[in-house]
Design a protein around this motif. Structure first.
Motif, PDB file in Angstrom:
ATOM      1  N   MET A  75     -59.962   8.037 -34.939  1.00 35.10           N
ATOM      2  CA  MET A  75     -59.759   6.734 -34.305  1.00 35.10           C
ATOM      3  C   MET A  75     -58.362   6.198 -34.610  1.00 35.10           C
ATOM      4  O   MET A  75     -57.682   5.662 -33.721  1.00 35.10           O
ATOM      5  N   PHE A  76     -57.936   6.352 -35.861  1.00 29.53           N
ATOM      6  CA  PHE A  76     -56.601   5.874 -36.241  1.00 29.53           C
ATOM      7  C   PHE A  76     -55.519   6.683 -35.532  1.00 29.53           C
ATOM      8  O   PHE A  76     -54.517   6.129 -35.065  1.00 29.53           O
ATOM      9  N   GLU A  77     -55.712   7.987 -35.436  1.00 30.34           N
ATOM     10  CA  GLU A  77     -54.723   8.841 -34.781  1.00 30.34           C
ATOM     11  C   GLU A  77     -54.536   8.440 -33.317  1.00 30.34           C
ATOM     12  O   GLU A  77     -53.413   8.385 -32.810  1.00 30.34           O
ATOM     13  N   MET A  78     -55.644   8.131 -32.644  1.00 29.02           N
ATOM     14  CA  MET A  78     -55.561   7.709 -31.247  1.00 29.02           C
ATOM     15  C   MET A  78     -54.846   6.360 -31.127  1.00 29.02           C
ATOM     16  O   MET A  78     -54.025   6.155 -30.234  1.00 29.02           O
ATOM     17  N   ALA A  79     -55.148   5.453 -32.044  1.00 28.16           N
ATOM     18  CA  ALA A  79     -54.538   4.124 -31.982  1.00 28.16           C
ATOM     19  C   ALA A  79     -53.077   4.144 -32.415  1.00 28.16           C
ATOM     20  O   ALA A  79     -52.252   3.400 -31.876  1.00 28.16           O
ATOM     21  N   ASN A  80     -52.745   5.011 -33.355  1.00 34.90           N
ATOM     22  CA  ASN A  80     -51.399   5.060 -33.917  1.00 34.90           C
ATOM     23  C   ASN A  80     -50.401   5.749 -32.993  1.00 34.90           C
ATOM     24  O   ASN A  80     -49.241   5.350 -32.911  1.00 34.90           O
ATOM     25  N   GLY A  81     -50.842   6.781 -32.294  1.00 36.31           N
ATOM     26  CA  GLY A  81     -49.958   7.464 -31.354  1.00 36.31           C
ATOM     27  C   GLY A  81     -48.862   8.282 -31.987  1.00 36.31           C
ATOM     28  O   GLY A  81     -47.832   8.558 -31.356  1.00 36.31           O
ATOM     29  N   GLY A  82     -49.026   8.661 -33.253  1.00 38.39           N
ATOM     30  CA  GLY A  82     -48.064   9.553 -33.889  1.00 38.39           C
ATOM     31  C   GLY A  82     -46.793   8.897 -34.384  1.00 38.39           C
ATOM     32  O   GLY A  82     -45.795   9.581 -34.636  1.00 38.39           O
ATOM     33  N   ILE A  83     -46.775   7.573 -34.518  1.00 37.67           N
ATOM     34  CA  ILE A  83     -45.585   6.887 -35.007  1.00 37.67           C
ATOM     35  C   ILE A  83     -45.763   6.502 -36.471  1.00 37.67           C
ATOM     36  O   ILE A  83     -46.856   6.590 -37.019  1.00 37.67           O
ATOM     37  N   ALA A  84     -44.665   6.085 -37.093  1.00 32.16           N
ATOM     38  CA  ALA A  84     -44.728   5.661 -38.494  1.00 32.16           C
ATOM     39  C   ALA A  84     -45.611   4.419 -38.630  1.00 32.16           C
ATOM     40  O   ALA A  84     -45.804   3.662 -37.675  1.00 32.16           O
ATOM     41  N   ALA A  85     -46.169   4.238 -39.814  1.00 32.02           N
ATOM     42  CA  ALA A  85     -47.035   3.082 -40.082  1.00 32.02           C
ATOM     43  C   ALA A  85     -46.915   2.745 -41.559  1.00 32.02           C
ATOM     44  O   ALA A  85     -46.239   3.445 -42.322  1.00 32.02           O
ATOM     45  N   THR A  86     -47.549   1.676 -41.958  1.00 30.32           N
ATOM     46  CA  THR A  86     -47.518   1.292 -43.367  1.00 30.32           C
ATOM     47  C   THR A  86     -48.797   1.755 -44.073  1.00 30.32           C
ATOM     48  O   THR A  86     -49.806   2.059 -43.431  1.00 30.32           O
ATOM     49  N   ALA A  87     -48.737   1.774 -45.388  1.00 31.71           N
ATOM     50  CA  ALA A  87     -49.931   2.109 -46.166  1.00 31.71           C
ATOM     51  C   ALA A  87     -51.025   1.076 -45.917  1.00 31.71           C
ATOM     52  O   ALA A  87     -52.216   1.394 -45.955  1.00 31.71           O
ATOM     53  N   HIS A  88     -50.638  -0.154 -45.640  1.00 33.28           N
ATOM     54  CA  HIS A  88     -51.615  -1.201 -45.321  1.00 33.28           C
ATOM     55  C   HIS A  88     -52.344  -0.876 -44.021  1.00 33.28           C
ATOM     56  O   HIS A  88     -53.568  -1.059 -43.919  1.00 33.28           O
ATOM     57  N   ASP A  89     -51.604  -0.375 -43.018  1.00 36.11           N
ATOM     58  CA  ASP A  89     -52.239   0.041 -41.755  1.00 36.11           C
ATOM     59  C   ASP A  89     -53.295   1.111 -42.013  1.00 36.11           C
ATOM     60  O   ASP A  89     -54.397   1.069 -41.452  1.00 36.11           O
ATOM     61  N   VAL A  90     -52.950   2.064 -42.865  1.00 37.20           N
ATOM     62  CA  VAL A  90     -53.871   3.162 -43.164  1.00 37.20           C
ATOM     63  C   VAL A  90     -55.077   2.651 -43.939  1.00 37.20           C
ATOM     64  O   VAL A  90     -56.226   3.010 -43.643  1.00 37.20           O
ATOM     65  N   PHE A  91     -54.828   1.805 -44.924  1.00 35.02           N
ATOM     66  CA  PHE A  91     -55.933   1.265 -45.718  1.00 35.02           C
ATOM     67  C   PHE A  91     -56.910   0.499 -44.833  1.00 35.02           C
ATOM     68  O   PHE A  91     -58.133   0.613 -44.984  1.00 35.02           O
ATOM     69  N   MET A  92     -56.387  -0.282 -43.904  1.00 32.91           N
ATOM     70  CA  MET A  92     -57.259  -1.030 -42.995  1.00 32.91           C
ATOM     71  C   MET A  92     -58.006  -0.086 -42.051  1.00 32.91           C
ATOM     72  O   MET A  92     -59.172  -0.315 -41.722  1.00 32.91           O
ATOM     73  N   ALA A  93     -57.342   0.975 -41.629  1.00 31.65           N
ATOM     74  CA  ALA A  93     -58.018   1.966 -40.784  1.00 31.65           C
ATOM     75  C   ALA A  93     -59.147   2.650 -41.542  1.00 31.65           C
ATOM     76  O   ALA A  93     -60.184   3.001 -40.964  1.00 31.65           O
ATOM     77  N   MET A  94     -58.981   2.824 -42.835  1.00 35.18           N
ATOM     78  CA  MET A  94     -60.025   3.439 -43.663  1.00 35.18           C
ATOM     79  C   MET A  94     -61.276   2.569 -43.744  1.00 35.18           C
ATOM     80  O   MET A  94     -62.360   3.070 -44.056  1.00 35.18           O
TER      81      MET A  94
END
Length: 234
Positions: free
Chosen positions: A172-191
């Motif tokens: 789900m995160f990969e589809m929403a992110n689209g392969g661009i850079a993100a923050t650790a906060h973005d990843v934590f929230m996706a988790m």
């Protein structure tokens, strides 16, 4: 002979008293009880500005006004006389689709002649550290990841997240992110999708609580060690 009885009613009374002193206006959220554990959670709407002001401001600056508006501080109480055999209270952010465990867990074991008074004394530590937990979460916004999907996968493996739910959340995160850079906060929230997915699958409460506690460890990880170009299989 070393086992200490910590009556649930005594623990809850001590917790409610401390809440009334430190966080007046706290609101009971949910409770759970089975043969092995008792849990309960509260939100603290009256302390939102005090505890989340800087975090809220940073979220708004990054265009996440909706998240900033709905999140508020909370706590969760758990006591169990099996397994780890302890009484614990942890810091939460509530208001989203599922409570976000942000660490600052204090615990008193049902051992070493401990009493309810020992639990009450430890609560002061949790309340004093709540702001530090929010600051750790906010710090994740400053950590840029070049390969956030790979980082999320590695972190989920490190924290022993249930594979099926983790893979779904990563997808789900990969589809929403689209392969661009993100923050650790973005990843934590996706988790945070992981416990939500588990909840919809009627996962036992004890397992849910363990997953959430493990996930909170992500706030203290050295994220650069997981931000690698090489992909990883779960």
């Amino acid at each position: 002979m070393d086992y200490s009885v910590l009556p649930v009613d005594g623990l809850l009374e001590a917790l409610q008293k401390k809440l009334d002193e430190s966080f007046p206006g706290s609101v009971f959220g949910t409770g759970y009880c089975d043969h092995s554990l008792v849990s309960a959670s509260w939100s603290m709407p009256g302390q939102k500005e005090e505890l989340l002001e800087d975090y809220k401001k940073t979220l708004e600056e990054q265009g996440q006004k909706a998240m900033a508006a709905k999140l508020m501080p909370g706590i969760r109480f758990i006591t169990s006389d099996t397994g780890v055999a302890s009484a614990k209270v942890s810091a939460l952010l509530v208001g989203g689709q599922h409570p976000i465990h942000i660490g600052s867990c204090i615990s008193v074991d049902h051992r070493h002649k401990k009493e309810v008074a020992d639990f009450a004394d430890k609560l002061d530590q949790l309340f004093a550290q709540f702001g530090d937990s929010v600051a750790k979460l906010q710090k994740l916004m400053e950590i840029s990841l070049d390969y956030p999907v790979n980082a999320m996968t590695r972190v989920c493996k490190k924290l022993s997240m249930p594979k099926k739910a983790a893979v779904e959340a990563i997808s789900m995160f990969e589809m929403a992110n689209g392969g661009i850079a993100a923050t650790a906060h973005d990843v934590f929230m996706a988790m945070q999708e992981i416990p939500y997915i588990l909840k919809t699958q009627n996962t036992p409460q004890a397992k849910m609580l363990t997953v959430e506690e493990n996930m909170a460890r992500a706030l203290s990880l050295r994220w650069s060690e997981y931000d690698l170009a090489k992909g990883v299989d779960y």
